[in-house]
Design a protein around this motif. Structure first.
Motif, PDB file in Angstrom:
ATOM      1  N   GLU A  38      -1.904  -1.373   4.042  1.00  0.00           N
ATOM      2  CA  GLU A  38      -1.362  -2.622   3.316  1.00  0.00           C
ATOM      3  C   GLU A  38      -1.618  -2.532   1.997  1.00  0.00           C
ATOM      4  O   GLU A  38      -2.888  -2.387   1.650  1.00  0.00           O
ATOM      5  CB  GLU A  38      -1.966  -3.806   4.167  1.00  0.00           C
ATOM      6  N   ILE A  39      -0.631  -2.666   1.118  1.00  0.00           N
ATOM      7  CA  ILE A  39      -0.784  -2.832  -0.243  1.00  0.00           C
ATOM      8  C   ILE A  39      -0.459  -4.292  -0.834  1.00  0.00           C
ATOM      9  O   ILE A  39       0.520  -4.694  -0.363  1.00  0.00           O
ATOM     10  CB  ILE A  39       0.275  -1.749  -0.734  1.00  0.00           C
ATOM     11  N   VAL A  40      -1.478  -4.615  -1.612  1.00  0.00           N
ATOM     12  CA  VAL A  40      -1.385  -5.821  -2.114  1.00  0.00           C
ATOM     13  C   VAL A  40      -1.358  -5.514  -3.753  1.00  0.00           C
ATOM     14  O   VAL A  40      -2.392  -5.238  -4.371  1.00  0.00           O
ATOM     15  CB  VAL A  40      -2.308  -6.773  -1.768  1.00  0.00           C
ATOM     16  N   SER A  41      -0.149  -5.943  -4.511  1.00  0.00           N
ATOM     17  CA  SER A  41       0.215  -5.566  -5.855  1.00  0.00           C
ATOM     18  C   SER A  41       0.943  -6.896  -6.271  1.00  0.00           C
ATOM     19  O   SER A  41       0.513  -7.973  -6.120  1.00  0.00           O
ATOM     20  CB  SER A  41       0.488  -4.393  -6.122  1.00  0.00           C
ATOM     21  N   ALA A  42       1.905  -6.516  -6.913  1.00  0.00           N
ATOM     22  CA  ALA A  42       2.919  -7.777  -7.182  1.00  0.00           C
ATOM     23  C   ALA A  42       3.288  -8.318  -5.821  1.00  0.00           C
ATOM     24  O   ALA A  42       3.379  -9.548  -6.067  1.00  0.00           O
ATOM     25  CB  ALA A  42       4.053  -7.028  -8.059  1.00  0.00           C
ATOM     26  N   GLU A  43       3.637  -7.775  -4.802  1.00  0.00           N
ATOM     27  CA  GLU A  43       3.722  -8.208  -3.749  1.00  0.00           C
ATOM     28  C   GLU A  43       2.994  -7.517  -2.688  1.00  0.00           C
ATOM     29  O   GLU A  43       2.290  -6.521  -3.076  1.00  0.00           O
ATOM     30  CB  GLU A  43       5.243  -8.419  -3.319  1.00  0.00           C
ATOM     31  N   LYS A  44       3.173  -8.310  -1.264  1.00  0.00           N
ATOM     32  CA  LYS A  44       2.235  -7.474  -0.231  1.00  0.00           C
ATOM     33  C   LYS A  44       3.267  -6.716   0.681  1.00  0.00           C
ATOM     34  O   LYS A  44       4.217  -7.196   0.907  1.00  0.00           O
ATOM     35  CB  LYS A  44       1.779  -8.543   0.550  1.00  0.00           C
ATOM     36  N   THR A  45       2.827  -5.244   0.863  1.00  0.00           N
ATOM     37  CA  THR A  45       3.756  -4.434   1.642  1.00  0.00           C
ATOM     38  C   THR A  45       2.698  -3.885   2.552  1.00  0.00           C
ATOM     39  O   THR A  45       1.826  -3.318   2.573  1.00  0.00           O
ATOM     40  CB  THR A  45       4.235  -3.315   0.861  1.00  0.00           C
ATOM     41  N   SER A  46       3.403  -3.723   3.835  1.00  0.00           N
ATOM     42  CA  SER A  46       2.635  -2.967   4.878  1.00  0.00           C
ATOM     43  C   SER A  46       3.477  -1.681   5.189  1.00  0.00           C
ATOM     44  O   SER A  46       4.739  -1.662   5.561  1.00  0.00           O
ATOM     45  CB  SER A  46       2.333  -3.837   6.230  1.00  0.00           C
ATOM     46  N   ILE A  47       2.786  -0.586   5.368  1.00  0.00           N
ATOM     47  CA  ILE A  47       3.652   0.612   5.870  1.00  0.00           C
ATOM     48  C   ILE A  47       2.806   1.508   6.646  1.00  0.00           C
ATOM     49  O   ILE A  47       1.523   1.306   6.792  1.00  0.00           O
ATOM     50  CB  ILE A  47       3.915   1.380   4.725  1.00  0.00           C
TER      51      ILE A  47
END
Lengths: 188, 188
Positions: free
Chosen positions: B103-112
Motif C-alpha cells: 500500500e503506497i500513501v503519497s499524493a494518493e493512496k494505492t494498493s498493489i
C-alpha cells in the motif's frame, strides 16, 4: 548463457546513457555516448597481442571484443571517446568464469586484468583491480535491445562511485532494431 | 538470505540518491531523499489490514515493513514525500519467494500486489503490476551500509523508464554507521 553468447548478444551499436553517483559528495554526473561493440576472432592481432602482453598462450582465449565509444559528459559539456579490447581466458574446466584481459585506449593507454563470471541469472560480472582502484560491474539484458549495467568503484578500499547505464540498441547485428525506433524496440 | 533477513538488514535511516533514465526521451531525472525503513510485527494493525484488504489470512504473513521518504526531485525542485507498507506472504513450501502486498500513501493512496524472490546471489527481486504499468526492481547490498536498487518500468508493454538508486546508511539499527561518516562507512 556462455560468455560467447553474452558478447554475441552485445554486438552492434548502442545508445548508452550513464549516470554516476559520487558517494561522498552525493552529486550525479550524466554522460551519453554512442557505443559500438564488435566481436574479434580469437586470432585477431589485437587479441593475440593482449594475450602476449600477459604471457598467456593466445590459444587459451575464448572470446575477444572491441568496444568503441564517442559521447559527451553533460555537466562539463566535455567530449569523451575511446576504445577498449576485452579478451576472456576461461578457467580450466569452467565455461562460465575466468580471467579477463583489458586494454583501454582513451586519453592514455592502460592495460588491466580482472575476472569475469556469468551468473545463474545470465548476468555478466566483471571485476577489475588496478593500483588503488577496484571496480565490479554487473551487465544484463532486460531484452535483446535493452542492456543494463551497474558498477561500483572502490578507491583505496572505500566505495567511491556507483554508476548506472541503460543501453538501447540502435542497429547492428539484431536486424529488428533501427535507430529510429530504438526506444520502442527496447521492449521487444 | 531470507526475506526476513533482507528486511532486517534494510532497517534504519538511509540517504537515497535516485536517477531515472527516460528510455524514450533519453532524459535523466535525479531525486534525493531521506528514507526510513521500519520492521513491522506481523500482527501490526497495518499488516493485518493490508492482508484483510486482499482476503488473505494475516497469519500467513512472514514479514511487514514500512518505508517512509522525504525528499526533492532536482530538476523541478519539487518536494516529494510518502510512505509504503509492504507485506510478504511466502508461497507454501518456499522460504525465498511469494506474494507481495503493498500500500503506497503519497499524493494518493494505492494498493498493489506483486511477487518477491530472493536470488541465489542474495538480491531481492520485486515485481509488481498495476493497470498498464509493470515494474521489476532488484535490490542488493554492496555492504551492510550501501544498498543498491535498479528498476525497470513498462507502460502498456513497452519499457519506459530505468531507475537506479544508491542508498547510504545514515544511522539506525547498524550502530557502526553515523550520519557524519556515511560515505566512509558505506565501505565497511
Amino acid at each position: 548463457m556462455t560468455i560467447e553468447e553474452f558478447f554475441q548478444l552485445s554486438a552492434g551499436k548502442w545508445f548508452s546513457h550513464r549516470t554516476g553517483h559520487d558517494l561522498a559528495s552525493k552529486q550525479s554526473k550524466n554522460g551519453k555516448s554512442d557505443v559500438i561493440i564488435e566481436i574479434l576472432a580469437v586470432d585477431h592481432p589485437d587479441v593475440v597481442k593482449l594475450c602476449q602482453n600477459y604471457k598467456i598462450d593466445p590459444s587459451h582465449a575464448s572470446c575477444g571484443v572491441r568496444v568503441t565509444w564517442n559521447g559527451t559528459i553533460e555537466s562539463v559539456k566535455e567530449k569523451h571517446s575511446g576504445s577498449t579490447v576485452l579478451v576472456t581466458i576461461p578457467d580450466e574446466g569452467y565455461s562460465d568464469r575466468g580471467k579477463l584481459l583489458q586494454e583501454i585506449v582513451s586519453a592514455e593507454k592502460t592495460s588491466i586484468t580482472g575476472r569475469y563470471q556469468i551468473g545463474s541469472d545470465d548476468a555478466l560480472i566483471l571485476t577489475t583491480e588496478s593500483g588503488s582502484m577496484w571496480s565490479e560491474e554487473r551487465l544484463w539484458f532486460a531484452s535483446p535491445n535493452l542492456r543494463m549495467r551497474s558498477s561500483l568503484m572502490k578507491h583505496s578500499g572505500d566505495f567511491s562511485m556507483a554508476s548506472y547505464t541503460s543501453e538501447i540498441r540502435m542497429g547492428g547485428s539484431q536486424p529488428a532494431a533501427k535507430a529510429s525506433d530504438a526506444a520502442q524496440s527496447a521492449s521487444s
